[in-house]
Design a protein around this motif. Structure first.
Motif, PDB file in Angstrom:
ATOM      1  N   GLY A 238      25.565  39.899  55.461  1.00  0.00           N
ATOM      2  CA  GLY A 238      25.296  38.523  55.830  1.00  0.00           C
ATOM      3  C   GLY A 238      25.660  37.481  54.801  1.00  0.00           C
ATOM      4  N   ASP A 239      25.824  37.857  53.528  1.00  0.00           N
ATOM      5  CA  ASP A 239      26.172  36.871  52.498  1.00  0.00           C
ATOM      6  C   ASP A 239      27.007  37.535  51.409  1.00  0.00           C
ATOM      7  OD1 ASP A 239      26.266  34.381  51.315  1.00  0.00           O
ATOM      8  OD2 ASP A 239      24.357  34.607  50.267  1.00  0.00           O
ATOM      9  N   LEU A 240      28.058  38.226  51.829  1.00  0.00           N
ATOM     10  CA  LEU A 240      28.910  38.937  50.878  1.00  0.00           C
ATOM     11  C   LEU A 240      29.798  37.946  50.147  1.00  0.00           C
ATOM     12  CD1 LEU A 240      29.729  41.813  49.913  1.00  0.00           C
ATOM     13  CD2 LEU A 240      31.606  41.689  51.566  1.00  0.00           C
ATOM     14  N   ARG A 241      29.652  37.863  48.835  1.00  0.00           N
ATOM     15  CA  ARG A 241      30.456  37.002  47.970  1.00  0.00           C
ATOM     16  C   ARG A 241      30.233  37.442  46.536  1.00  0.00           C
ATOM     17  NH1 ARG A 241      26.936  32.336  46.531  1.00  0.00           N
ATOM     18  NH2 ARG A 241      24.967  32.629  47.645  1.00  0.00           N
ATOM     19  N   GLY A 242      31.066  36.945  45.635  1.00  0.00           N
ATOM     20  CA  GLY A 242      31.010  37.392  44.254  1.00  0.00           C
ATOM     21  C   GLY A 242      29.653  37.253  43.614  1.00  0.00           C
ATOM     22  N   ALA A 243      28.936  36.190  43.947  1.00  0.00           N
ATOM     23  CA  ALA A 243      27.638  35.946  43.332  1.00  0.00           C
ATOM     24  C   ALA A 243      26.619  37.012  43.689  1.00  0.00           C
ATOM     25  CB  ALA A 243      27.111  34.574  43.745  1.00  0.00           C
ATOM     26  N   ASN A 244      26.855  37.735  44.782  1.00  0.00           N
ATOM     27  CA  ASN A 244      25.922  38.769  45.233  1.00  0.00           C
ATOM     28  C   ASN A 244      26.445  40.181  44.970  1.00  0.00           C
ATOM     29  OD1 ASN A 244      24.074  36.878  46.119  1.00  0.00           O
ATOM     30  ND2 ASN A 244      24.950  36.777  48.168  1.00  0.00           N
ATOM     31  N   ILE A 245      27.400  40.293  44.056  1.00  0.00           N
ATOM     32  CA  ILE A 245      27.939  41.596  43.668  1.00  0.00           C
ATOM     33  C   ILE A 245      27.751  41.746  42.166  1.00  0.00           C
ATOM     34  CG2 ILE A 245      29.969  43.083  43.622  1.00  0.00           C
ATOM     35  CD1 ILE A 245      31.075  41.307  45.949  1.00  0.00           C
TER      36      ILE A 245
ATOM     37  N   VAL B 191      36.349  37.696  49.414  1.00  0.00           N
ATOM     38  CA  VAL B 191      35.966  38.298  48.136  1.00  0.00           C
ATOM     39  C   VAL B 191      37.198  38.845  47.408  1.00  0.00           C
ATOM     40  CG1 VAL B 191      34.725  40.244  47.092  1.00  0.00           C
ATOM     41  CG2 VAL B 191      33.583  38.796  48.784  1.00  0.00           C
ATOM     42  N   CYS B 192      38.144  39.393  48.161  1.00  0.00           N
ATOM     43  CA  CYS B 192      39.377  39.894  47.548  1.00  0.00           C
ATOM     44  C   CYS B 192      40.071  38.786  46.759  1.00  0.00           C
ATOM     45  CB  CYS B 192      40.326  40.430  48.615  1.00  0.00           C
ATOM     46  SG  CYS B 192      39.784  41.951  49.430  1.00  0.00           S
ATOM     47  N   LEU B 193      40.216  37.613  47.383  1.00  0.00           N
ATOM     48  CA  LEU B 193      40.831  36.483  46.692  1.00  0.00           C
ATOM     49  C   LEU B 193      39.985  36.041  45.506  1.00  0.00           C
ATOM     50  CD1 LEU B 193      42.216  34.054  49.428  1.00  0.00           C
ATOM     51  CD2 LEU B 193      43.435  35.761  48.091  1.00  0.00           C
ATOM     52  N   GLU B 194      38.675  36.011  45.721  1.00  0.00           N
ATOM     53  CA  GLU B 194      37.759  35.546  44.680  1.00  0.00           C
ATOM     54  C   GLU B 194      37.868  36.404  43.416  1.00  0.00           C
ATOM     55  OE1 GLU B 194      33.018  34.402  44.336  1.00  0.00           O
ATOM     56  OE2 GLU B 194      33.706  35.802  45.873  1.00  0.00           O
TER      57      GLU B 194
ATOM     58  N   VAL C 156      11.531  44.512  42.933  1.00  0.00           N
ATOM     59  CA  VAL C 156      11.965  44.990  41.618  1.00  0.00           C
ATOM     60  C   VAL C 156      13.215  45.860  41.762  1.00  0.00           C
ATOM     61  CG1 VAL C 156      11.255  46.186  39.519  1.00  0.00           C
ATOM     62  CG2 VAL C 156       9.530  45.029  40.948  1.00  0.00           C
ATOM     63  N   SER C 157      14.209  45.589  40.928  1.00  0.00           N
ATOM     64  CA  SER C 157      15.444  46.376  40.913  1.00  0.00           C
ATOM     65  C   SER C 157      15.881  46.567  39.461  1.00  0.00           C
ATOM     66  CB  SER C 157      16.543  45.656  41.702  1.00  0.00           C
ATOM     67  OG  SER C 157      16.837  44.402  41.116  1.00  0.00           O
ATOM     68  N   PRO C 158      16.765  47.514  39.193  1.00  0.00           N
ATOM     69  CA  PRO C 158      17.251  47.700  37.821  1.00  0.00           C
ATOM     70  C   PRO C 158      17.953  46.449  37.316  1.00  0.00           C
ATOM     71  CG  PRO C 158      17.847  49.571  39.191  1.00  0.00           C
ATOM     72  CD  PRO C 158      17.342  48.523  40.113  1.00  0.00           C
ATOM     73  N   TRP C 159      17.849  46.186  36.029  1.00  0.00           N
ATOM     74  CA  TRP C 159      18.529  45.057  35.417  1.00  0.00           C
ATOM     75  C   TRP C 159      19.990  45.414  35.199  1.00  0.00           C
ATOM     76  CZ3 TRP C 159      17.455  40.082  34.634  1.00  0.00           C
ATOM     77  CH2 TRP C 159      18.279  39.364  33.776  1.00  0.00           C
ATOM     78  N   MET C 160      20.885  44.570  35.685  1.00  0.00           N
ATOM     79  CA  MET C 160      22.315  44.818  35.546  1.00  0.00           C
ATOM     80  C   MET C 160      22.840  44.066  34.314  1.00  0.00           C
ATOM     81  SD  MET C 160      23.291  46.833  38.050  1.00  0.00           S
ATOM     82  CE  MET C 160      21.733  47.702  37.826  1.00  0.00           C
ATOM     83  N   SER C 161      23.019  44.787  33.228  1.00  0.00           N
ATOM     84  CA  SER C 161      23.388  44.156  31.957  1.00  0.00           C
ATOM     85  C   SER C 161      24.772  43.526  31.988  1.00  0.00           C
ATOM     86  CB  SER C 161      23.320  45.179  30.821  1.00  0.00           C
ATOM     87  OG  SER C 161      24.168  46.292  31.093  1.00  0.00           O
ATOM     88  N   ASN C 162      25.648  43.990  32.875  1.00  0.00           N
ATOM     89  CA  ASN C 162      26.990  43.413  32.971  1.00  0.00           C
ATOM     90  C   ASN C 162      27.032  42.183  33.865  1.00  0.00           C
ATOM     91  OD1 ASN C 162      28.779  44.949  31.277  1.00  0.00           O
ATOM     92  ND2 ASN C 162      28.383  46.686  32.616  1.00  0.00           N
ATOM     93  N   GLY C 163      25.908  41.856  34.500  1.00  0.00           N
ATOM     94  CA  GLY C 163      25.833  40.643  35.305  1.00  0.00           C
ATOM     95  C   GLY C 163      26.660  40.720  36.567  1.00  0.00           C
ATOM     96  N   GLY C 164      27.167  39.549  36.984  1.00  0.00           N
ATOM     97  CA  GLY C 164      27.953  39.466  38.206  1.00  0.00           C
ATOM     98  C   GLY C 164      29.374  39.969  38.030  1.00  0.00           C
ATOM     99  N   VAL C 165      29.994  40.320  39.144  1.00  0.00           N
ATOM    100  CA  VAL C 165      31.321  40.927  39.092  1.00  0.00           C
ATOM    101  C   VAL C 165      32.369  39.955  38.543  1.00  0.00           C
ATOM    102  CG1 VAL C 165      31.927  40.317  41.487  1.00  0.00           C
ATOM    103  CG2 VAL C 165      32.983  42.313  40.402  1.00  0.00           C
ATOM    104  N   LEU C 166      32.261  38.668  38.838  1.00  0.00           N
ATOM    105  CA  LEU C 166      33.248  37.706  38.341  1.00  0.00           C
ATOM    106  C   LEU C 166      33.168  37.583  36.819  1.00  0.00           C
ATOM    107  CD1 LEU C 166      32.935  34.878  41.020  1.00  0.00           C
ATOM    108  CD2 LEU C 166      34.521  36.801  40.969  1.00  0.00           C
ATOM    109  N   GLN C 167      31.945  37.499  36.310  1.00  0.00           N
ATOM    110  CA  GLN C 167      31.764  37.421  34.864  1.00  0.00           C
ATOM    111  C   GLN C 167      32.239  38.708  34.190  1.00  0.00           C
ATOM    112  OE1 GLN C 167      29.340  36.733  37.133  1.00  0.00           O
ATOM    113  NE2 GLN C 167      29.409  34.496  36.957  1.00  0.00           N
ATOM    114  N   HIS C 168      32.001  39.834  34.850  1.00  0.00           N
ATOM    115  CA  HIS C 168      32.437  41.128  34.308  1.00  0.00           C
ATOM    116  C   HIS C 168      33.960  41.176  34.185  1.00  0.00           C
ATOM    117  CE1 HIS C 168      32.724  45.461  33.705  1.00  0.00           C
ATOM    118  NE2 HIS C 168      33.543  45.523  34.738  1.00  0.00           N
ATOM    119  N   ILE C 169      34.661  40.740  35.229  1.00  0.00           N
ATOM    120  CA  ILE C 169      36.124  40.758  35.202  1.00  0.00           C
ATOM    121  C   ILE C 169      36.653  39.839  34.112  1.00  0.00           C
ATOM    122  CG2 ILE C 169      38.204  40.148  36.501  1.00  0.00           C
ATOM    123  CD1 ILE C 169      36.693  40.970  39.047  1.00  0.00           C
TER     124      ILE C 169
END
Length: 258
Positions: free
Chosen positions: A109-116, A180-183, A64-77
């Motif tokens: 181990g799996d750093l990418r936009g989908a996991n931020i 990730v910088c490019l992404e 269980v973790s807090p719900w992130m209402s802004n979603g993923g970082v790519l969608q946020h940007i």
């Protein structure tokens, strides 16, 4: 999505695969290992761990973790582009969260936009430690699953780098950070969308990297010379020649100020 004490929370449920009893036990142990690691982490830019839920999907367990209402970082940007989201600030926060993991003896181990993810205060939250490993090498992941376009060359072909085993490291995390910088600037996966994953693998092994994106490729944003220099130092072919995550923080402060 669920609620706990009047607040929205996210449930990460253990996936169920058909297989032998030993395999199911192994998956359960991996789940427990991830939970034990995650519950020790406390950092502003790492997704908080709230606990284990053993009732909602009983007998399966959920983290269980807090719900992130802004979603993923790519969608946020993309969603807040008219408000001028500062991508460099987000990258600095990612670097700080990554450094915290490294200095805690862990690799992501799996750093990418989908996991931020992004919280209500518009700050990043590193998430999904399903591929997390231990830096000292006492525990290694034999699984090569992951995202090819963010994967360092030594993970693709360990023997070419005199690696006896496949092992994610802080250096491979740093390589992923450069991708990730490019992404985050282009809002697309690293490398051309015309390239198949197999072509990306061959290119990375040969030391080929994406070209610097133009402002048109970056939705009008300008990827600075300072940030491009940082990126190229993070994805060099030899792992021991890459920047450390701590060095990335220092250089990212300069990028933000420039």
């Amino acid at each position: 999505m669920a609620t706990h004490e009047g607040k929205d929370v996210a449930l990460k449920r253990l996936r169920v695969f058909q297989g032998r009893a030993e395999e199911r036990i192994s998956v359960r142990k991996k789940f427990c290992k991830e939970a034990l690691i995650w519950q020790q982490l406390r950092h502003p830019f790492v997704l908080p761990f709230l606990g284990i839920d053993g009732t909602t999907f009983a007998p399966l367990m959920c983290m269980v973790s807090p719900w992130m209402s802004n979603g993923g970082v790519l969608q946020h940007i993309e969603r807040h582009a008219p408000l001028g989201v500062n991508v460099d600030i987000l990258l600095l926060e990612i670097a700080e969260g990554l450094t915290y993991l490294h200095e805690s003896g862990l690799v992501h181990g799996d750093l990418r936009g989908a996991n931020i993810l992004v919280n209500e205060g518009w700050h990043v939250q590193l998430s999904d430690f399903g591929l997390t490993g231990i830096i000292d090498g006492t525990q290694r992941s034999s699984s090569r699953c992951g995202s090819v376009r963010w994967m360092a060359p030594e993970l693709i072909n360990p023997r070419a780098f005199q690696c006896k085993v496949f092992q994610r490291t802080t250096a491979s995390d740093v390589y992923a950070f450069s991708c990730v910088c490019l992404e985050l600037y282009t809002l697309r996966m690293p490398f051309s969308s015309d390239m198949h994953d197999s072509e990306v693998i061959l290119a990375v092994i040969d030391g080929i990297r994406p070209d610097k994106p133009s402002p048109e490729d970056c939705n009008g944003r300008v990827l600075s010379h300072e940030l491009w220099q940082l990126i190229t130092r993070c994805w060099v072919q030899q792992p021991d020649q890459r920047l450390t995550s701590r060095e990335i923080i220092s250089l990212m402060h300069r990028v933000v100020k420039s």
